[in-house]
Write a protein that holds these residues in place. Structure first.
Motif, PDB file in Angstrom:
ATOM      1  N   GLU A  34       0.822  -1.211   0.000  1.00 54.02           N
ATOM      2  CA  GLU A  34       0.000   0.000   0.000  1.00 54.02           C
ATOM      3  C   GLU A  34       0.856   1.261   0.000  1.00 54.02           C
ATOM      4  N   LEU A  35       1.984   1.225   0.694  1.00 57.39           N
ATOM      5  CA  LEU A  35       2.909   2.354   0.613  1.00 57.39           C
ATOM      6  C   LEU A  35       3.447   2.492  -0.811  1.00 57.39           C
ATOM      7  N   ASN A  36       3.731   1.350  -1.425  1.00 55.14           N
ATOM      8  CA  ASN A  36       4.226   1.379  -2.811  1.00 55.14           C
ATOM      9  C   ASN A  36       3.147   1.851  -3.777  1.00 55.14           C
TER      10      ASN A  36
ATOM     11  N   LEU B  51       8.558   2.521  -2.892  1.00 48.90           N
ATOM     12  CA  LEU B  51       9.212   3.090  -1.712  1.00 48.90           C
ATOM     13  C   LEU B  51       9.859   1.986  -0.882  1.00 48.90           C
ATOM     14  N   ILE B  52       9.175   0.849  -0.839  1.00 48.23           N
ATOM     15  CA  ILE B  52       9.652  -0.287  -0.045  1.00 48.23           C
ATOM     16  C   ILE B  52      10.121  -1.377  -0.999  1.00 48.23           C
ATOM     17  N   SER B  53      11.358  -1.775  -0.866  1.00 49.91           N
ATOM     18  CA  SER B  53      11.908  -2.833  -1.718  1.00 49.91           C
ATOM     19  C   SER B  53      11.952  -4.142  -0.946  1.00 49.91           C
ATOM     20  N   THR B  54      12.059  -5.228  -1.672  1.00 52.87           N
ATOM     21  CA  THR B  54      12.141  -6.553  -1.061  1.00 52.87           C
ATOM     22  C   THR B  54      13.103  -7.407  -1.856  1.00 52.87           C
ATOM     23  N   ASP B  55      13.698  -8.382  -1.175  1.00 59.20           N
ATOM     24  CA  ASP B  55      14.716  -9.210  -1.822  1.00 59.20           C
ATOM     25  C   ASP B  55      14.144 -10.454  -2.481  1.00 59.20           C
ATOM     26  N   ARG B  56      12.817 -10.574  -2.511  1.00 61.31           N
ATOM     27  CA  ARG B  56      12.189 -11.748  -3.126  1.00 61.31           C
ATOM     28  C   ARG B  56      10.758 -11.395  -3.532  1.00 61.31           C
TER      29      ARG B  56
ATOM     30  N   PHE C  92      11.912  -6.863   3.768  1.00 67.50           N
ATOM     31  CA  PHE C  92      11.487  -5.530   3.337  1.00 67.50           C
ATOM     32  C   PHE C  92      12.377  -4.440   3.937  1.00 67.50           C
ATOM     33  N   SER C  93      12.560  -3.373   3.180  1.00 67.35           N
ATOM     34  CA  SER C  93      13.284  -2.199   3.691  1.00 67.35           C
ATOM     35  C   SER C  93      12.964  -1.005   2.815  1.00 67.35           C
TER      36      SER C  93
ATOM     37  N   ASP D 214      18.279   4.287  -1.981  1.00 68.69           N
ATOM     38  CA  ASP D 214      18.574   5.650  -2.444  1.00 68.69           C
ATOM     39  C   ASP D 214      17.680   6.681  -1.768  1.00 68.69           C
ATOM     40  N   ILE D 215      16.438   6.300  -1.450  1.00 71.23           N
ATOM     41  CA  ILE D 215      15.533   7.223  -0.763  1.00 71.23           C
ATOM     42  C   ILE D 215      15.952   7.369   0.696  1.00 71.23           C
TER      43      ILE D 215
END
Length: 705
Positions: A306-308, A437-442, A563-564, A568-569
């Motif tokens: 939802e943030l994304n 905004l929030i990235s994930t590794d999978r 998640f993180s 860059d942001i």
């Protein structure tokens, strides 16, 4: 009756009284010994040719009642089961902190949206942007901590299962050795009460580990079986075997606890296991903890999504020179198929904020147009680059779509206000994660809009091994599923998955939902559980496996620690997208404004937007807001902990009552023992006086000769 007979009878009375006094002495000395069972000497009269010839203690036995013993053992087993479940689940609950406090995990979720609401009041304020990002990162860091600690609790349970198995083996061996000692003493008419007391303690300890059925053997000692009749001791000691999993994560598949009966037959031990510490540990490890971990992962995934969603609908000022999406786990053609609505890719002058070049894309399911020119998902990249005319380029590799502006220009993506692009409930930029905004590794989202005709992307011949277990934790079967050919559609894969011969068809069914999410529902009540034992599949387009793409097994629960906030942001809060791209701006005029905080308002409102949650744990999912889901999960975890505590207290109270009743019957009563001591003391004195009288009579007779 001869004087010799009188002497023999008196001597038997003397020896019997002495034996009884020894028994009383043993009872009195153990009045405070936990688990000690009172001894009783059974006296019988002796006869010879129909004439009384004295008395003897036929046997020394324990004052046991098999019904009270069975009740105490069963209650103790259930108390151990509920005790360990409450102990470990209480540890899990404590990981989330005080739900009513400001530092608890669920309170932090609400603080994210509050921080963005504050940022919306002054969108150019760097401290406010930094605070919002800090709050967001804190939640995902805390989620990772909780997720990892839940797995640590599962690992602790697994270690304790192995310790319990080893202790059970030791107890069974000792019980069987004591069986032999008791049988030997019984045959020789000896006193086996000491061995029986020691054995009773071991049986009680064993019952704390598992529910057992105990019967007395005719030759002395006990036979012990499981609740389903598997022999544990009595005709040799059974042997349990279990190899712990080592480091445990959400995707770990655990081995069976096996048992080899005295006859050499090996079978699954947990079949029919209903109570005891081992049962409680299995339930915590395989049910309680995984369900909580999966619910946490679903919440965190939806918070991130939802943030994304809000962030992808906006742009930074100035816009970035490049946008790189997340791994969608599909080919670009498959990912684009099914989109409807309109979106615009715009190249923006970073100084003036004016749109210099744009590509207006209109999706119509399997076809599309770019700036009015016809295109298809297969030719999308080439056609898009043509329409951008070198002002920007688009590329797709490793499952990620990348848009890069030429020179110092920036790139932004915005949907039509009237007919926004959509697939599986996500717009174009959101679906590909171009401005997340929030990235994930999978891969973390499994409702990707796939249909039965979609290409899954896995090569024919690759394999996926699934394990099906019963509600008790007993392994039912491991099924190796081979990816079929030749078309490579999702429908073909589902046919292979649901095959009753070589797939999961005997234990449940895989279904593809309206949003393209693949789910499994087990048959039976309770249904069979499915986990992934081995996955050798790899999608050539993205490198993801079938388990990762579809969220099979423990993969769903493992999402929470990945998640993180985008790096860059996090390093430069100015890159936070808080402004909306004005697609209606006149040529040469600014389409992005520095003081525009509408994007921050969108981020603040993300917690109240109604979204679809997938089934997780024992929750069926449904449509509700992120904040509501967090609140319900908080209440559920607290409710589970309280229920576990209530069950533990009830089971403990029942065990205490059963143990008290058993102790009242089997334990030592000092008043009774003192009465017996006086009785046998008087009997001893009477027998001694009888011997003295017989001696006096002998002396008189000898004096007459």
């Amino acid at each position: 009756m001869s004087l010799t007979s009188i002497l023999n009878i008196a001597n038997s009375g003397l020896q019997t009284a002495q034996t009884q006094l020894r028994i009383v002495s043993d009872n009195v000395s153990n009045v405070n010994t936990p688990g000690y069972v009172r001894k009783i000497g059974d006296q019988i009269s002796l006869t010879s040719q129909g004439v009384g010839s004295g008395v003897e203690v036929a046997r020394v036995r324990l004052a046991t009642d098999r019904f009270l013993q069975a009740a105490s053992l069963n209650a103790g087993a259930e108390s151990s089961r509920q005790g360990v479940r409450y102990e470990l689940y209480d540890r899990i609950q404590s990981l989330f902190g005080d739900p009513g406090g400001d530092t608890g995990f669920f309170s932090q979720v609400d603080e994210i949206f509050s921080a963005f609401a504050v940022a919306a009041e002054d969108p150019v304020s760097a401290p406010r942007r930094q605070e919002a990002l800090f709050r967001a990162q804190a939640v995902f860091d805390d989620a990772a901590r909780v997720s990892n600690q839940i797995q640590a609790v599962r690992e602790d349970a697994d270690v304790r299962i192995q310790s319990a198995v080893e202790r059970a083996n030791s107890l069974l061996e000792q019980i069987e050795i004591l069986n032999q000692d008791i049988a030997r003493a019984t045959i020789l008419n000896g006193d086996a009460s000491g061995a029986e007391t020691q054995q009773a303690r071991m049986v009680a300890e064993l019952s704390g580990l598992m529910d057992i059925q105990v019967t007395n053997r005719a030759v002395g000692g006990v036979s012990i079986r499981t609740s389903v009749g598997v022999m544990l001791a009595g005709a040799g000691a059974a042997k349990l075997d279990y190899d712990r999993a080592g480091t445990v994560n959400a995707e770990t598949s655990f081995g069976d606890i096996g048992i080899t009966e005295p006859g050499g037959v090996r079978r699954a031990f947990v079949d029919g296991l209903v109570s005891g510490e081992i049962k409680g540990l299995l339930e915590l490890r395989d049910v309680d903890a995984p369900q909580t971990a999966e619910r946490l992962a679903e919440l965190v995934s939806r918070v991130a999504d939802e943030l994304n969603r809000a962030h992808n609908a906006n742009s930074a000022v100035p816009p970035p020179g490049s946008l790189t999406g997340r791994n969608v786990g599909q080919t670009l053609e498959t990912a684009l198929t099914g989109f409807t609505g309109e979106t615009t890719i715009a190249v923006v002058n970073p100084t003036t904020g004016a749109i210099t070049t744009r590509a207006d894309i209109v999706f119509s399911g399997t076809t599309l147009t770019i700036n009015g020119a016809a295109s298809t998902p297969a030719t999308f990249l080439a056609d898009l680059n043509t329409q951008l005319g070198g002002a920007a380029t688009a590329s797709f590799a490793g499952g990620r779509l990348t848009l890069t502006a030429a020179g110092a220009n920036g790139i932004a993506v915005a949907d039509s206000a009237t007919t926004p692009s959509t697939k599986a409930g996500r717009g174009f930029s959101h679906y590909f994660g171009l401005n997340d905004l929030i990235s994930t590794d999978r891969p973390a989202l499994y409702d990707q809009g796939l249909t039965a005709t979609s290409l899954h992307g896995f090569a024919a011949g690759q394999t996926l091994t699934l394990r099906f277990t019963a509600e008790s934790g007993m392994k039912l079967r491991d099924v190796k599923i081979t990816v079929p050919g030749p078309a490579g559609t999702v429908a073909e894969l589902m046919t292979a998955l649901n095959s009753t011969g070589s797939g999961a068809g005997s234990y449940g069914a895989f279904t593809l939902g309206a949003t393209g999410e693949l789910t499994f529902k087990g048959y039976g009540d309770p249904p069979a559980r499915m986990s992934v034992l081995e996955d050798t599949t790899t999608q050539s387009a993205s490198g993801v496996s079938a388990a990762e793409l579809f969220g099979l097994g423990g993969v769903r629960a493992s999402r929470a620690d990945g998640f993180s906030v985008r790096t860059d942001i996090r390093q430069s809060p100015a890159r936070l997208s808080l402004a909306q791209l004005n697609l209606a701006a006149a040529a040469g005029t600014s389409a992005l404004s520095t003081g525009d905080g509408r994007g921050a308002l969108g981020l603040a409102d993300a917690g109240q937007t109604t979204v679809r949650f997938s089934a997780a744990g024992d929750n069926p999912g449904g449509s509700l807001s992120v904040s509501r889901y967090a609140s319900e999960l908080s209440g559920e975890i607290g409710g589970r902990a309280q229920t576990a505590k209530s069950r533990q207290l009830s089971a403990q109270a029942l065990a205490t009552e059963a143990s008290s009743r058993q102790a009242n019957f089997e334990g030592v009563n000092l008043d009774e023992e003192l009465v017996l001591m006086t009785t046998y003391q008087q009997a001893f004195n009477a027998s001694a006086r009888m011997i003295q009288a017989a001696k006096d009579m002998y002396d008189i007779l000898l004096g007459m000769i």
